[in-house]
Design an enzyme around this catalytic site. Structure first.
Site, PDB file in Angstrom:
ATOM      1  N   ARG A 182       3.954  -8.839  -6.789  1.00  0.00           N
ATOM      2  CA  ARG A 182       2.813  -8.539  -5.919  1.00  0.00           C
ATOM      3  C   ARG A 182       2.500  -7.059  -6.051  1.00  0.00           C
ATOM      4  O   ARG A 182       3.205  -6.320  -6.749  1.00  0.00           O
ATOM      5  CB  ARG A 182       3.218  -8.886  -4.469  1.00  0.00           C
ATOM      6  CG  ARG A 182       2.082  -9.244  -3.504  1.00  0.00           C
ATOM      7  CD  ARG A 182       1.346 -10.472  -3.930  1.00  0.00           C
ATOM      8  NE  ARG A 182       0.484 -10.994  -2.875  1.00  0.00           N
ATOM      9  CZ  ARG A 182      -0.744 -10.548  -2.595  1.00  0.00           C
ATOM     10  NH1 ARG A 182      -1.270  -9.555  -3.282  1.00  0.00           N
ATOM     11  NH2 ARG A 182      -1.447 -11.125  -1.631  1.00  0.00           N
ATOM     12  N   CYS A 441      -6.948  -3.115   4.582  1.00  0.00           N
ATOM     13  CA  CYS A 441      -7.063  -1.938   3.717  1.00  0.00           C
ATOM     14  C   CYS A 441      -7.445  -0.692   4.516  1.00  0.00           C
ATOM     15  O   CYS A 441      -7.097   0.421   4.143  1.00  0.00           O
ATOM     16  CB  CYS A 441      -8.104  -2.187   2.635  1.00  0.00           C
ATOM     17  SG  CYS A 441      -7.797  -3.677   1.674  1.00  0.00           S
ATOM     18  N   GLY A 442      -8.181  -0.879   5.601  1.00  0.00           N
ATOM     19  CA  GLY A 442      -8.583   0.256   6.449  1.00  0.00           C
ATOM     20  C   GLY A 442      -7.535   0.593   7.502  1.00  0.00           C
ATOM     21  O   GLY A 442      -7.773   1.420   8.380  1.00  0.00           O
TER      22      GLY A 442
HETATM   23 FE1  SRM Z   1      -6.766  -3.049  -0.268  1.00  0.00          FE
HETATM   24  C1  SRM Z   1      -7.234  -6.026  -1.744  1.00  0.00           C
HETATM   25  C2  SRM Z   1      -9.816  -2.139  -1.192  1.00  0.00           C
HETATM   26  C3  SRM Z   1      -5.960   0.101   0.506  1.00  0.00           C
HETATM   27  C4  SRM Z   1      -4.063  -4.246   1.486  1.00  0.00           C
HETATM   28  N1  SRM Z   1      -8.199  -3.969  -1.354  1.00  0.00           N
HETATM   29  C5  SRM Z   1      -8.159  -5.216  -1.903  1.00  0.00           C
HETATM   30  C6  SRM Z   1      -9.353  -5.441  -2.820  1.00  0.00           C
HETATM   31  C7  SRM Z   1      -8.939  -5.089  -4.202  1.00  0.00           C
HETATM   32  C8  SRM Z   1      -9.868  -6.880  -2.768  1.00  0.00           C
HETATM   33  C9  SRM Z   1     -10.972  -7.149  -3.759  1.00  0.00           C
HETATM   34  O1  SRM Z   1     -10.683  -7.450  -4.905  1.00  0.00           O
HETATM   35  O2  SRM Z   1     -12.124  -7.042  -3.380  1.00  0.00           O
HETATM   36  C10 SRM Z   1     -10.363  -4.430  -2.197  1.00  0.00           C
HETATM   37  C11 SRM Z   1     -11.389  -3.851  -3.141  1.00  0.00           C
HETATM   38  C12 SRM Z   1     -12.716  -3.703  -2.423  1.00  0.00           C
HETATM   39  C13 SRM Z   1     -13.605  -2.705  -3.076  1.00  0.00           C
HETATM   40  O3  SRM Z   1     -14.537  -3.099  -3.820  1.00  0.00           O
HETATM   41  O4  SRM Z   1     -13.449  -1.521  -2.793  1.00  0.00           O
HETATM   42  C14 SRM Z   1      -9.407  -3.431  -1.560  1.00  0.00           C
HETATM   43  N2  SRM Z   1      -7.664  -1.340  -0.443  1.00  0.00           N
HETATM   44  C15 SRM Z   1      -8.975  -1.169  -0.738  1.00  0.00           C
HETATM   45  C16 SRM Z   1      -9.400   0.267  -0.498  1.00  0.00           C
HETATM   46  C17 SRM Z   1     -10.479   0.748  -1.463  1.00  0.00           C
HETATM   47  C18 SRM Z   1      -9.874   0.413   0.965  1.00  0.00           C
HETATM   48  C19 SRM Z   1     -10.634   1.703   1.228  1.00  0.00           C
HETATM   49  O5  SRM Z   1     -11.830   1.599   1.482  1.00  0.00           O
HETATM   50  O6  SRM Z   1     -10.039   2.784   1.167  1.00  0.00           O
HETATM   51  C20 SRM Z   1      -8.043   0.971  -0.630  1.00  0.00           C
HETATM   52  C21 SRM Z   1      -7.724   1.339  -2.046  1.00  0.00           C
HETATM   53  C22 SRM Z   1      -6.412   2.042  -2.171  1.00  0.00           C
HETATM   54  C23 SRM Z   1      -6.144   2.555  -3.548  1.00  0.00           C
HETATM   55  O7  SRM Z   1      -6.695   3.608  -3.876  1.00  0.00           O
HETATM   56  O8  SRM Z   1      -5.387   1.917  -4.282  1.00  0.00           O
HETATM   57  C24 SRM Z   1      -7.114  -0.151  -0.162  1.00  0.00           C
HETATM   58  N3  SRM Z   1      -5.236  -2.221   0.736  1.00  0.00           N
HETATM   59  C25 SRM Z   1      -5.137  -0.897   1.041  1.00  0.00           C
HETATM   60  C26 SRM Z   1      -4.111  -0.688   2.013  1.00  0.00           C
HETATM   61  C27 SRM Z   1      -3.795   0.628   2.716  1.00  0.00           C
HETATM   62  C28 SRM Z   1      -2.685   1.427   2.114  1.00  0.00           C
HETATM   63  O9  SRM Z   1      -2.254   1.194   0.971  1.00  0.00           O
HETATM   64  O10 SRM Z   1      -2.251   2.323   2.818  1.00  0.00           O
HETATM   65  C29 SRM Z   1      -3.571  -1.935   2.290  1.00  0.00           C
HETATM   66  C30 SRM Z   1      -2.470  -2.261   3.321  1.00  0.00           C
HETATM   67  C31 SRM Z   1      -1.155  -1.726   2.890  1.00  0.00           C
HETATM   68  C32 SRM Z   1      -0.419  -2.646   1.963  1.00  0.00           C
HETATM   69  O11 SRM Z   1      -0.909  -2.934   0.873  1.00  0.00           O
HETATM   70  O12 SRM Z   1       0.685  -3.055   2.316  1.00  0.00           O
HETATM   71  C33 SRM Z   1      -4.287  -2.887   1.486  1.00  0.00           C
HETATM   72  N4  SRM Z   1      -5.753  -4.865  -0.180  1.00  0.00           N
HETATM   73  C34 SRM Z   1      -4.713  -5.150   0.665  1.00  0.00           C
HETATM   74  C35 SRM Z   1      -4.394  -6.544   0.555  1.00  0.00           C
HETATM   75  C36 SRM Z   1      -3.258  -7.289   1.307  1.00  0.00           C
HETATM   76  C37 SRM Z   1      -1.998  -7.187   0.527  1.00  0.00           C
HETATM   77  C38 SRM Z   1      -0.999  -8.265   0.826  1.00  0.00           C
HETATM   78  O13 SRM Z   1       0.203  -8.042   0.588  1.00  0.00           O
HETATM   79  O14 SRM Z   1      -1.387  -9.369   1.236  1.00  0.00           O
HETATM   80  C39 SRM Z   1      -5.304  -7.086  -0.375  1.00  0.00           C
HETATM   81  C40 SRM Z   1      -5.392  -8.555  -0.842  1.00  0.00           C
HETATM   82  C41 SRM Z   1      -4.357  -8.895  -1.871  1.00  0.00           C
HETATM   83  O15 SRM Z   1      -3.689  -8.033  -2.467  1.00  0.00           O
HETATM   84  O16 SRM Z   1      -4.196 -10.098  -2.076  1.00  0.00           O
HETATM   85  C42 SRM Z   1      -6.125  -6.010  -0.806  1.00  0.00           C
HETATM   86 FE1  SF4 Z   2     -12.028  -5.908   1.436  1.00  0.00          FE
HETATM   87 FE2  SF4 Z   2     -11.768  -4.383   3.619  1.00  0.00          FE
HETATM   88 FE3  SF4 Z   2     -10.648  -6.844   3.483  1.00  0.00          FE
HETATM   89 FE4  SF4 Z   2      -9.692  -4.820   2.058  1.00  0.00          FE
HETATM   90  S1  SF4 Z   2      -9.747  -5.025   4.313  1.00  0.00           S
HETATM   91  S2  SF4 Z   2      -9.987  -6.851   1.322  1.00  0.00           S
HETATM   92  S3  SF4 Z   2     -11.584  -3.727   1.470  1.00  0.00           S
HETATM   93  S4  SF4 Z   2     -12.836  -6.301   3.498  1.00  0.00           S
END
Ligand code: SRM
Ligand code: SF4
Length: 536
Positions: A182, A441-442
């Site tokens: 993951r 993510c937020g």
């Molecule tokens: Fe996130 C998935 C955006 C930080 C937990 N995250 C996604 C995806 C890739 C889903 C997708 O394909 O659309 C989002 C992309 C949307 C886009 O077009 O921007 C997305 N995540 C983001 C960002 C851009 C939010 C933001 O506006 O800042 C952050 C990018 C971080 C980076 O630079 O790498 C972002 N995501 C996070 C965080 C916060 C953190 O890391 O402090 C989390 C929670 C912490 C964690 O991961 O434990 C987070 N994102 C997730 C999850 C849930 C993970 C899980 O274990 O279930 C997903 C969904 C998944 O992975 O299946 C996800």
């Molecule tokens: Fe997309 Fe926001 Fe959900 Fe992350 S928390 S998967 S960026 S809608």
């Protein structure tokens, strides 16, 4: 690899396609993809494997890809930022960028035919987006004022770079770490205020003294997901800074080879720690390392409340300052990025820093230049003095670009905060975090007020709503907030927030009559929160 990967028949869809072809394999096919175009691409390559290159197909805007960079420790040079600005500029209205909650940058509007050229440009300035999505290690976060902060304990910049170099084989791609069970998050704090949210990372290093030697205590297993959110727990390990990279490598190998892969909702590192217990986990990591780890120092050095770095602050280098600019919900246009690069060169040393609050810092500004920098037109928008309410707003991408989103976030968050700010005077910053769905993510669980998108019902109709989180505490003794109210229709949210801000955060109405009316609309909702929720 000697792994506990389940038999092919029981593999979930993601494990199956990874077993068929490693995500990194698409690196060799980018020219081909550019020629055939996104519509002709194999769907699994397009929708999934490209994420190993940091290229994200957006079902909401098909053909306009998102690129997620890697900016270790959030340190970026003006020439690198200019390259990123150039990429989004060529897409006109479709092009924009976001500073992310992992101290990183994402680019929007990118066309597949341009990817080979974009990667050559990245290589020329030492940028990479490799392995930034899917089952890979995300951007390595570090103290945003590393090397500048007079009170810092350990400069984290080189360590973050070294961990990234290990994971990505110096940006070339490292097949050893492209098939984790993951996603995986690593943070390194060298400061006293836990500026990286250590508690929500799979591995976090926090500064700690052991017998007068400075190193890190190690926390593991922190994560958010739709099913479960867990704060990182102590591994009971203390390491020297020189051991950080090797420990990350050992933990990643143990996780890669033994992490649970059958159910993606139960695949993050914490689930393996749950299954094994910390003692067994620790001993497997020691086996992998080939030596016994020292036990944790009795206490760590995270002693302060979290700083947001917005404003002008003296650096440890006499006569120099770092200037933190507030970038509303992290959204940047190409012109902003060119301008920021110019400002960093004209007033600073050509360097910029990103923060997990989605803001930007310009370091190394001499005392004599600060006044002139503050008069720059961009600083009227990206101000160093936002109002306390606006100051700490964070928002994930939301429905504008993210297909997981249940609601629109960034624009909604900005519009509402402007309305609240017009109505209320708040004596202190209130950290309001929006997230469009339960993926978090937020980070609504770290906020004073967290708002998680959902669908709810009003007058028999499905409407956009939020679940309300409160009580997140950051910095020293960080802990996660909890959901206190579910399914609030977005259209009813403002009076509830007015009421909460007045009752819990000391806000005062600018015009008592108007706000009394508004908060009385929210008066039906009674929310009990602990004192911690009022830390601001
Ligand atoms: Fe996130 C998935 C955006 C930080 C937990 N995250 C996604 C995806 C890739 C889903 C997708 O394909 O659309 C989002 C992309 C949307 C886009 O077009 O921007 C997305 N995540 C983001 C960002 C851009 C939010 C933001 O506006 O800042 C952050 C990018 C971080 C980076 O630079 O790498 C972002 N995501 C996070 C965080 C916060 C953190 O890391 O402090 C989390 C929670 C912490 C964690 O991961 O434990 C987070 N994102 C997730 C999850 C849930 C993970 C899980 O274990 O279930 C997903 C969904 C998944 O992975 O299946 C996800
Ligand atoms: Fe997309 Fe926001 Fe959900 Fe992350 S928390 S998967 S960026 S809608």
């Amino acid at each position: 690899m000697t792994s506990t990967v389940p038999a092919a028949a029981s593999l979930n869809k993601f494990e199956k396609f990874k077993a068929e072809k490693d995500g990194l394999a698409v690196k060799a096919e980018l020219e081909h993809f550019a020629k055939i175009g996104w519509e002709a691409m194999d769907e699994t390559d397009r929708d999934h494997r490209l994420k190993w290159m940091g290229v994200f197909f957006r079902p909401v805007t098909p053909g306009k890809f998102m690129m997620r960079m890697r900016i270790p420790n959030g340190v970026i040079s003006s020439s690198q930022l200019r390259v990123l600005a150039g990429v989004v500029q060529r897409y006109g209205e479709d092009g924009s960028a976001d500073i992310t909650t992992r101290q990183n940058i994402q680019l929007r509007g990118v066309r597949i035919e341009d990817i080979p050229d974009i990667f050559s440009q990245f290589e020329r300035v030492g940028l990479t987006s490799i392995q930034s999505g899917m089952d890979n290690v995300r951007n390595i976060t570090g103290s945003p004022v590393a090397g500048l902060d007079a009170d810092e304990l350990i400069d984290t910049r080189e360590l973050c770079q070294q961990v990234q170099d290990l994971i990505t084989h110096k940006g070339q791609g490292n097949p050893a770490f492209t098939n984790l069970p993951r996603k995986f998050n690593i943070a390194i704090a060298g400061c006293r205020d836990n500026s990286v949210h250590a508690e929500i990372n799979d591995i976090a290093f926090v500064p700690a003294f052991k017998d007068d030697r400075l190193g890190f205590n190690v926390l593991v297993g922190g994560f958010f997901s739709a099913k479960r959110c867990a704060a990182a727990i102590p591994m009971d390990v203390w390491v020297e800074p020189s051991q950080v990279v090797a420990l990350c490598e050992a933990i990643l190998i143990v996780y890669r080879d033994h992490g649970l892969r059958a159910n993606r909702q139960k695949a993050r590192l914490m689930w393996l720690i749950d299954e094994w217990g910390m003692e067994r986990f620790r001993s497997r990591v020691e086996n992998q390392l080939g030596y016994t780890l020292q036990t944790a120092a009795p206490k760590d050095e995270i002693l302060w409340d979290k700083r947001d770095h917005i404003g002008v602050y003296p650096q440890k280098q006499a006569g120099l300052n770092y200037v933190g600019l507030h970038v509303p919900v992290g959204r940047l246009q190409a012109t902003d990025m060119f301008d920021l690069a110019r400002l960093a060169e004209v007033y600073g040393s050509g360097e910029l820093r990103l923060t997990v609050e989605q803001n930007i810092i310009i370091p190394n500004v001499p005392d004599s230049r600060v006044g002139l920098l503050l008069e720059e037109p961009l600083l009227q928008r990206f101000t160093v003095e936002p109002s306390p309410l606006v100051r700490s707003l964070v928002s994930c991408t939301g429905a504008q670009f993210c297909n997981f989103a249940l609601i629109e976030t960034k624009n909604r968050a900005l519009a509402l905060i402007k309305e609240l700010d017009a109505e209320l005077i708040c004596p202190q910053p209130v950290r309001i975090h929006w997230t469009g769905c339960p993926n978090s993510c937020g980070q609504p669980q770290v906020a004073d007020i967290g708002l998680m998108g959902t669908k709810t019902r009003k007058d028999g109709k499905a409407v956009d709503g939020v679940d309300l989180y409160m009580g997140g505490k950051v910095g020293k003794d960080a802990h996660l907030g909890q959901c206190v109210q579910k399914g609030i229709p977005c259209e009813d949210l403002k009076p509830i927030l007015v009421s909460l801000l007045i009752q819990n955060f000391g806000a005062q109405p600018r015009d008592p009559q108007v706000s009394e009316l508004n908060s009385s609309h929210g008066a039906g909702i009674h929310i009990t929160v602990s004192d911690d929720a009022m830390t601001g």
